[in-house]
Design an enzyme around this catalytic site. Sequence first.
Site, short mmCIF file in Angstrom:
data_model
loop_
_atom_site.label_atom_id
_atom_site.label_comp_id
_atom_site.label_asym_id
_atom_site.label_seq_id
_atom_site.Cartn_x
_atom_site.Cartn_y
_atom_site.Cartn_z
N GLU A 256 0.82 -1.22 0.00
CA GLU A 256 0.00 0.00 0.00
C GLU A 256 0.85 1.26 0.00
OE1 GLU A 256 -4.06 -1.69 2.05
OE2 GLU A 256 -2.63 -0.69 3.36
N ASP A 331 -8.57 -8.95 4.37
CA ASP A 331 -8.29 -7.75 5.17
C ASP A 331 -9.33 -7.55 6.26
OD1 ASP A 331 -7.15 -5.41 6.04
OD2 ASP A 331 -7.88 -4.18 4.38
N GLU A 359 -12.60 -1.83 12.14
CA GLU A 359 -12.50 -1.12 10.86
C GLU A 359 -13.61 -1.52 9.90
OE1 GLU A 359 -9.41 -0.71 7.07
OE2 GLU A 359 -8.77 -1.72 8.90
#
Length: 627
Positions: A256, A331, A359
């Site tokens: 990322e 993820d 998240e």
Amino acid sequence: MGTPVLSNPCTVVIKAPTSPTVDIARQELESHWSLGSRVSLVLNKKLRLGEGYRIIAKRKGTSYEAAVHASRPIGLLYGAYDLLRMQNSGTLALHGSHANTAVDKVERPVFPTRMLNHWDNLDGSIERGYAGKSIWKWEQISNGTMTETLRSRIQQYAAANASLGINASVLNNVNASPKMLTREYLDKVKLIADILRPYGITTYLSINFATPMALGDTKTADPLDKDVAKWWKKKAKEVYSLIPDFGGFLVKANSEGQPGPGDYQRTHAEGANMLADAVKSYGGKIIWRSFVYGANHKNEDRVKQSLSEFKPMDGKFRPNVILQSKNGPLDFQPREPFAPIFMHLKKTPQYGELQITQEYLGQSKHLVYLAPMWKEFFSFVHPSLMQGIAAVANIGDDANWCGHPFSQANWYAFGRLAWNPELSSEEIADEWLRQTFSMPDEAIATMKSVMMESREACVNYMMPLGLHHIFKFDHHYGPEPDGFKADYPLEWCPVYYHRADSIGVGFDRTVATGSGATAQYPEPYASEYDNIATCPEEYLLWFHHVPWTYRMKSGKTLWQELCDKYNAGVATVRNHRYIWHYKMKPYVDAERWQHVDTLLNHQLDNAREWRNVCLDYFQTFSKLPVE
């Protein structure tokens, strides 16, 4: 829970050399033990319990005689906290039929390393943080001192972790600032480490792989460059001179946008080994995250990329390098199959990485108890395959630490499962509720049911039957199944993951017609997942592109089942809101009751949004009525 406080303070008899850790154990018992007038703390190195302890407690008349035995000071502290946990959860009590009259037990942690990963930034922000700003107030530390307010807060943090047996803390974000390793910040880290040490917590730091170049000290960050290796050895010497028991570095590299050895056509092993050599003589570790995808894996299914990247390097890492892998191959989704990397790397030690901060599970706005999700992971990946377990923390400077009052339960549950993965989700929820609220047994049972239902409800109203990663971009809150941005990598776009069309929905990962991700799993899972008839329905759309009219085990079509799951998720949240609003008010203080009530209303609105947006969108492909 209703335990009478004795008029005489508790006397703690110490049979151990004086140490800061033993002093903390004594102080905690003197301040909080109310079931007897005397507790013994006995250090006996011959017991060979490691970080573990033995508790002996017996009720005699109107009090308990209790003793904690351990072979290390930290074992005495952990045992003292367990004794208080048993008192505060009612396992030990002077009254009540369910309390034990006698306890004689030995406890040892299953995982040697039980770690929190903070994603805190130097400016006080927290990536994926939903409970305020960072608790590390760097501006309140200078000239070798810190404010008393900050010191007190960090001591509370340390005590909370020690009470759960958490023994390691990474202070900063894996997307790390190079400034973290400047002397200015290392001096600040030293003061924090000094506070954490007596509580048995080892301090770690995340690092930016290109730090020496970013700080202008080298012309490159190539791990095979002699000047770069020399810089890291000098930096390691500096860090360990300040913090002799420093744990090591956590690294996110070539992921990322973060720099890494791949920038110089070097392997992850070459990058990690260079760092490992720098900290080896101090007993330090390099924790290297396997969360990488993109650059070298064009057109490869994202869930395959981590294993594809690291399997060829198995056995090529230094002994003090640990690979840290997420529980699932994608993820931190509300539900994923386990990550196959744990089964394939035989020569490289690994830590499992969980996420406490929600998240992808409603953040700190949804009541979602995560212990059932982690127990699901442990049912596939045996703890013996890992040397440690880490979790991305949900801790901020909000007064209640975690934003949502019930999000505290996930910090608690992680610590308890990191110590003993065999504990049940129900047992942990019961412990937490009894220590957090003053409720009668019936109310405890009711809220325990709410907690136990909450994760499955979240899966149902967000992404049932194996749907995944259809969140709104960037912040990952709310649905966006039609999400596509041409300037984004395709594997960041929701449409990449559900692949809905007029025929059906789901990602074909079979060997014959799909990406072949099922082949990464060991048997019997590879064959089970590859066959649509045997694939568990909770993973169905993860592994298969399924026709809208496909008959499920219930006899309903896939479309009908999808509608039912979304409706069931909303209905469960509606019921949870009803229970809290109408049944729990008498047992909870007004401030916490109102806070949770408001959040449950918001959660219900968001659950409805998920259902309506997703079903309306998928209906444009199925052409079937929403039921």
